[in-house]
Motif scaffolding. Structure first.
Motif, PDB file in Angstrom:
ATOM      1  N   TRP A  34      52.231  45.819  74.864  1.00 15.16           N
ATOM      2  CA  TRP A  34      50.963  46.478  74.575  1.00 15.16           C
ATOM      3  C   TRP A  34      50.005  45.610  73.768  1.00 15.16           C
ATOM      4  CZ3 TRP A  34      50.340  50.302  77.679  1.00 15.16           C
ATOM      5  CH2 TRP A  34      51.452  50.996  78.138  1.00 15.16           C
ATOM      6  N   THR A  35      50.525  44.872  72.802  1.00 17.90           N
ATOM      7  CA  THR A  35      49.620  44.099  71.946  1.00 17.90           C
ATOM      8  C   THR A  35      49.477  42.647  72.395  1.00 17.90           C
ATOM      9  OG1 THR A  35      51.398  43.457  70.428  1.00 17.90           O
ATOM     10  CG2 THR A  35      50.220  45.512  69.939  1.00 17.90           C
ATOM     11  N   GLY A  36      50.447  42.138  73.125  1.00 17.35           N
ATOM     12  CA  GLY A  36      50.397  40.745  73.554  1.00 17.35           C
ATOM     13  C   GLY A  36      50.879  39.775  72.498  1.00 17.35           C
ATOM     14  N   ALA A  37      51.427  40.296  71.400  1.00 24.26           N
ATOM     15  CA  ALA A  37      51.904  39.437  70.317  1.00 24.26           C
ATOM     16  C   ALA A  37      53.201  38.744  70.724  1.00 24.26           C
ATOM     17  CB  ALA A  37      52.144  40.271  69.061  1.00 24.26           C
ATOM     18  N   LEU A  38      53.359  37.510  70.277  1.00 16.96           N
ATOM     19  CA  LEU A  38      54.562  36.733  70.560  1.00 16.96           C
ATOM     20  C   LEU A  38      55.737  37.320  69.785  1.00 16.96           C
ATOM     21  CD1 LEU A  38      55.779  34.161  71.886  1.00 16.96           C
ATOM     22  CD2 LEU A  38      55.250  32.981  69.770  1.00 16.96           C
ATOM     23  N   ILE A  39      56.828  37.638  70.495  1.00 17.43           N
ATOM     24  CA  ILE A  39      58.005  38.226  69.869  1.00 17.43           C
ATOM     25  C   ILE A  39      59.105  37.189  69.689  1.00 17.43           C
ATOM     26  CG2 ILE A  39      59.851  39.924  70.140  1.00 17.43           C
ATOM     27  CD1 ILE A  39      57.886  41.601  71.761  1.00 17.43           C
ATOM     28  N   ASP A  40      59.416  36.468  70.760  1.00 21.20           N
ATOM     29  CA  ASP A  40      60.547  35.548  70.737  1.00 21.20           C
ATOM     30  C   ASP A  40      60.298  34.419  71.721  1.00 21.20           C
ATOM     31  OD1 ASP A  40      63.029  34.534  70.058  1.00 21.20           O
ATOM     32  OD2 ASP A  40      64.132  35.834  71.411  1.00 21.20           O
TER      33      ASP A  40
END
Length: 104
Positions: free
Chosen positions: A67-73
């Motif tokens: 949903w946010t497009g933030a880098l997780i891993d």
């Protein structure tokens, strides 16, 4: 008419979720000794070459929040010169620890 608009909105949001193969999906399907061609079929175009040296090739894949497009891993896939997967990790390199003794 309202129901139709709501259905279209829900379907458009549902269609956007999971449109790419995440690194966690590919790392679950990958195995040590996996041929490079099979990895490319599994990963698709999302696997990017990170390094290409004599003796090995490293591919990089990243997980992003849907949903946010933030880098997780981020996952790194290491292939030998024989085009076989020999290591998967998160890019943490174990540093050598040196102890220095000062002599007087």
């Amino acid at each position: 008419m309202k129901k139709l608009v709501i259905i279209i909105i829900v379907l458009s949001f549902y269609g956007c979720v999971g449109t790419y193969k995440q690194a966690s999906f590919v790392s679950n399907k990958a195995y040590i000794g996996m041929p490079l061609e099979e990895f490319r079929k599994t990963a698709g175009k999302k696997a990017k070459i990170e390094a290409m040296e004599a003796g090995y090739t490293v591919y990089r894949m990243s997980d992003y929040d849907t949903w946010t497009g933030a880098l997780i891993d981020t996952k790194f896939f290491y292939f030998s010169s024989e085009a076989k997967l020999y290591k998967i990790d998160g890019g943490e390199f174990k540093q050598n620890r040196y102890q220095i003794q000062i002599l007087k």
